[in-house]
Scaffold this motif. Structure first.
Motif, short mmCIF file in Angstrom:
data_model
loop_
_atom_site.label_atom_id
_atom_site.label_comp_id
_atom_site.label_asym_id
_atom_site.label_seq_id
_atom_site.Cartn_x
_atom_site.Cartn_y
_atom_site.Cartn_z
N ARG A 95 33.77 -40.01 0.99
CA ARG A 95 34.53 -39.39 0.48
C ARG A 95 36.15 -40.03 0.85
O ARG A 95 37.20 -39.96 0.01
CB ARG A 95 34.70 -37.73 0.62
N SER A 129 25.87 -33.09 -0.13
CA SER A 129 26.91 -34.34 0.18
C SER A 129 26.32 -35.29 1.11
O SER A 129 25.25 -34.86 1.74
CB SER A 129 28.32 -33.97 0.67
N GLY A 130 26.96 -36.72 1.29
CA GLY A 130 26.33 -37.42 2.16
C GLY A 130 26.17 -36.87 3.44
O GLY A 130 25.08 -37.09 4.15
N VAL A 131 27.23 -36.50 4.18
CA VAL A 131 27.15 -35.71 5.34
C VAL A 131 26.44 -34.69 5.61
O VAL A 131 25.47 -34.43 6.39
CB VAL A 131 28.70 -35.30 5.93
N GLY A 180 26.64 -26.69 -5.19
CA GLY A 180 27.41 -26.13 -6.49
C GLY A 180 26.58 -26.30 -7.73
O GLY A 180 27.24 -26.37 -8.84
N LYS A 235 21.02 -29.27 -7.11
CA LYS A 235 21.41 -29.37 -5.67
C LYS A 235 20.54 -28.52 -4.93
O LYS A 235 20.10 -28.67 -3.75
CB LYS A 235 22.66 -29.40 -5.49
N TYR A 273 27.02 -21.56 -4.65
CA TYR A 273 28.44 -20.85 -4.35
C TYR A 273 28.81 -20.43 -5.77
O TYR A 273 29.76 -19.41 -5.79
CB TYR A 273 29.23 -21.72 -3.40
N PHE A 324 33.68 -28.42 5.12
CA PHE A 324 34.09 -29.79 4.66
C PHE A 324 35.28 -29.16 3.71
O PHE A 324 36.01 -29.94 3.01
CB PHE A 324 33.17 -30.60 3.80
N ILE A 344 35.30 -30.10 9.45
CA ILE A 344 35.20 -31.95 9.05
C ILE A 344 35.92 -32.39 7.96
O ILE A 344 36.20 -33.62 7.83
CB ILE A 344 33.66 -32.03 8.84
N THR A 349 37.83 -32.28 13.57
CA THR A 349 37.25 -33.61 14.08
C THR A 349 37.53 -34.82 13.13
O THR A 349 37.56 -34.31 11.76
CB THR A 349 35.53 -33.48 14.20
N LEU A 407 36.47 -38.84 12.63
CA LEU A 407 35.67 -39.83 13.62
C LEU A 407 36.51 -41.09 13.27
O LEU A 407 36.75 -41.73 14.52
CB LEU A 407 34.39 -40.27 12.76
N ASN A 442 26.83 -36.39 -7.23
CA ASN A 442 26.04 -37.26 -6.22
C ASN A 442 25.33 -36.32 -5.21
O ASN A 442 25.91 -35.28 -4.88
CB ASN A 442 26.58 -38.18 -5.59
N1 NAP Z 1 36.01 -35.77 9.88
C1 NAP Z 1 35.44 -36.73 9.67
O1 NAP Z 1 35.12 -37.77 10.45
C2 NAP Z 1 34.64 -37.15 8.34
C3 NAP Z 1 33.76 -38.16 8.38
C4 NAP Z 1 32.68 -38.22 7.22
C5 NAP Z 1 33.12 -37.29 6.28
N2 NAP Z 1 34.05 -36.41 6.40
C6 NAP Z 1 34.48 -35.45 5.22
O2 NAP Z 1 32.97 -34.86 4.96
C7 NAP Z 1 33.06 -34.51 3.64
C8 NAP Z 1 31.69 -34.88 2.97
O3 NAP Z 1 31.93 -36.26 2.93
P1 NAP Z 1 30.94 -37.05 1.83
O4 NAP Z 1 31.20 -38.31 1.70
O5 NAP Z 1 29.45 -36.72 2.23
O6 NAP Z 1 31.25 -36.39 0.35
P2 NAP Z 1 30.20 -36.37 -0.93
O7 NAP Z 1 28.99 -37.18 -0.86
O8 NAP Z 1 31.35 -36.94 -1.84
O9 NAP Z 1 30.02 -34.75 -1.24
C9 NAP Z 1 31.28 -33.97 -1.36
C10 NAP Z 1 30.76 -32.61 -2.02
O10 NAP Z 1 31.43 -31.58 -1.57
C11 NAP Z 1 31.54 -30.75 -2.93
N3 NAP Z 1 32.64 -30.36 -2.84
C12 NAP Z 1 33.94 -31.01 -3.51
N4 NAP Z 1 35.09 -30.25 -3.58
C13 NAP Z 1 34.56 -29.00 -3.27
C14 NAP Z 1 35.36 -27.83 -2.90
N5 NAP Z 1 36.73 -27.54 -3.48
N6 NAP Z 1 34.86 -26.72 -2.61
C15 NAP Z 1 33.41 -26.56 -2.52
N7 NAP Z 1 32.62 -27.91 -2.47
C16 NAP Z 1 33.18 -28.98 -2.72
C17 NAP Z 1 30.87 -31.24 -3.95
O11 NAP Z 1 29.57 -30.86 -3.85
P3 NAP Z 1 29.12 -29.47 -4.80
O12 NAP Z 1 28.73 -29.51 -6.02
O13 NAP Z 1 28.06 -28.83 -3.91
O14 NAP Z 1 30.35 -28.44 -4.59
C18 NAP Z 1 30.73 -32.73 -3.61
O15 NAP Z 1 29.88 -33.53 -4.23
C19 NAP Z 1 34.57 -34.81 3.05
O16 NAP Z 1 35.28 -33.96 3.08
C20 NAP Z 1 34.87 -35.89 3.89
O17 NAP Z 1 36.19 -36.24 3.89
C21 NAP Z 1 34.72 -35.99 7.44
#
Ligand code: NAP
Length: 332
Positions: free
Chosen positions: A41, A152-154, A174, A178, A193, A217, A239, A264, A266, A319
Motif C-alpha cells: 500500500r 490485505s497483504g499484511v 469488507g 473476503k 464491517y 491499519f 500500522i 510502528t 518498518l 485484492n
Molecule cells: N507501518 C508499517 O511498517 C507498515 C508496513 C506494511 C504495511 N503497512 C500498512 O498496512 C496496511 C495494509 O497494507 P497492504 O499492503 O497489506 O494493503 P492491501 O493489500 O492494499 O489491503 C488494504 C485493505 O484495507 C482495506 N481498507 C482500505 N481502506 C479502508 C478503510 N478506509 N477502512 C477499512 N478498511 C480499508 C481494504 O480491504 P476491505 O475490502 O476489507 O476493506 C483494502 O483491500 C496499509 O495501511 C499499509 O500502509 C504498514
C-alpha cells in the motif's frame, strides 16, 4: 537495467519503465537479479509523493519494498550468500527493477519448495505482521487478537502467524468473498464491517472481556472503537492510517483500562533494528514456510509493463493477499 522510476508524482500514469545503471553491491551487500517484486500500500503513497524513501534521496527513485530472485554478485565481506542462491529480501525501496542491492542480513533464503514469485510476497507483509504481533503487540499464546483488513497483504500474513501462535483471531473485511477467504486462512471469527459493528461482535465473542491486541491499519475511523475492543492492559498497534490520521478519543478509556497505543513503521526504522527483526523472523517464522504450515497469499501476478494496472487494482481494494510483479520471464 529496466526499472520503474518516479520522475513525477501523481496517479498510476506516472509509473514508467526506464533504463538506469546497474547497482553495485557495497562490502556487506548482495546484488539480486530480481525475479519478482510485490506491491505494498505504501507504494501508492510513494507514487503520490506522500511517502519519500528514508535517508538521502536516491539518484533514481524506484519504489519496491521487497523482492525475490537469485544472487548475482556479492560484496567483499558477504559470508551468508553466494551467487546462484535463491533469495528474498526486505528493502527500503528500489525493488521495481531487474537488479537490486540489499544488505546481506536483510536477505533470506527462499524455502525449498517455494516458487520465487510466491517468495516475493513474503518479506514486507510477513515481517510487518510478525513485528506487529510479537515485538509491538507482545502477543502470546491464547491471546485474543483483532486484526483489521484481514484480506490485505499484511492481514493475511497476520492471521496465519497468529493461528500458528495459538491465538484466537477475530478479523474484519469488507466483502463476503473476503469473509470466505480469511476463514479458510484460520480466522476464528470474521466480521464484514459493511454489515455489522465490529465492536459488538468482539464484545459478544469475548463475553465482554475484550481482546488483548488489536492490529489496526484504518486509523482515524476506528481509533476509539479499537480502544473499546481492548481488555485491560491491552495494546493497540497502529500500522496504517487508511481512513485518515486525525482522531478524537476518550482518553479516560486509555487511563482506566491501562491501554497501550503503539505506533510502528518498518521502512524508516534504523537498519540494525530491521536486521534484528529479520534474524528473529528467520529463527521463529521462516521454518513455518519450510514446513508449509503458512504461505504467502498471492492474488494476482502482473508483468512489469502492467505496473500501472497493478497499482489501479490495489487501489480498488479488491485484492485478497498480495499483488506480485513478475520481472524476469524464465523460472530459476
Ligand atoms: N507501518 C508499517 O511498517 C507498515 C508496513 C506494511 C504495511 N503497512 C500498512 O498496512 C496496511 C495494509 O497494507 P497492504 O499492503 O497489506 O494493503 P492491501 O493489500 O492494499 O489491503 C488494504 C485493505 O484495507 C482495506 N481498507 C482500505 N481502506 C479502508 C478503510 N478506509 N477502512 C477499512 N478498511 C480499508 C481494504 O480491504 P476491505 O475490502 O476489507 O476493506 C483494502 O483491500 C496499509 O495501511 C499499509 O500502509 C504498514
Amino acid at each position: 537495467m529496466r526499472a520503474v522510476v518516479l520522475t513525477a508524482f501523481g496517479g498510476p500514469e506516472v509509473l514508467s519503465i526506464q533504463e538506469v545503471p546497474l547497482p553495485v553491491p557495497g562490502p556487506e551487500e548482495v546484488r539480486i537479479r530480481v525475479w519478482a517484486t510485490a506491491l505494498n500500500r505504501a507504494d501508492l503513497l510513494e507514487r503520490e509523493g506522500r511517502y519519500p524513501p528514508p535517508g538521502n534521496r536516491p539518484a533514481y527513485q524506484i519504489p519496491g519494498l521487497e523482492v525475490s530472485g537469485v544472487v548475482d554478485q556479492i560484496g567483499e565481506r558477504v559470508s551468508l550468500f553466494a551467487p546462484g542462491d535463491r533469495v528474498m529480501a526486505l528493502l527500503s525501496g528500489q525493488g521495481y527493477a531487474e537488479y537490486v542491492v540489499a544488505t546481506e542480513r536483510m536477505v533470506m533464503p527462499v524455502p525449498d519448495q517455494m516458487k520465487l514469485e510466491h517468495a516475493a510476497a513474503i518479506p514486507e507483509a510477513y515481517l510487518t505482521a510478525f513485528d506487529a504481533l510479537y515485538e509491538q503487540g507482545s502477543a502470546y499464546p491464547s491471546a485474543g487478537v483483532l486484526i483489521h483488513a484481514g484480506a490485505s497483504g499484511v492481514g493475511t500474513a497476520a492471521i496465519q502467524l497468529a493461528k500458528q501462535g495459538n491465538m484466537s483471531v477475530i478479523t474484519t473485511v469488507g466483502s463476503d468473498e473476503k469473509v470466505k477467504r480469511v476463514r479458510a486462512l484460520g480466522a476464528d471469527c470474521v466480521v464484514n464491517y459493511r454489515e455489522s459493528s465490529f465492536v459488538s461482535v468482539v464484545q459478544e465473542w469475548t463475553h465482554h472481556q475484550g481482546v488483548s491486541v488489536v492490529l489496526d491499519f484504518v486509523g482515524q475511523q476506528y481509533f476509539e472503537d479499537n480502544l473499546r475492543c481492548l481488555s485491560p492492559d491491552g495494546t493497540m498497534v497502529l500500522i496504517g492510517t487508511l481512513s485518515g490520521s486525525r482522531a478524537s478519543i476518550d482518553l479516560g478509556l486509555v487511563l482506566a483500562r491501562r491501554l497501550r497505543i503503539q505506533g510502528t513503521a518498518l521502512r524508516s526504522r534504523p537498519s540494525e533494528r530491521k536486521v534484528a527483526l529479520v534474524q528473529r523472523f528467520l529463527r521463529e517464522a521462516w521454518p513455518l514456510f519450510q514446513s508449509q504450515a503458512i504461505h504467502p497469499v498471492v492474488d494476482r501476478v502482473y508483468r512489469l509493463d502492467k505496473i500501472q494496472e497493478a497499482h489501479r487494482y490495489m487501489a480498488s481494494n479488491h485484492n485478497i493477499g498480495k499483488i506480485v510483479i513478475h520481472i524476469y520471464s524464465q523460472e530459476v
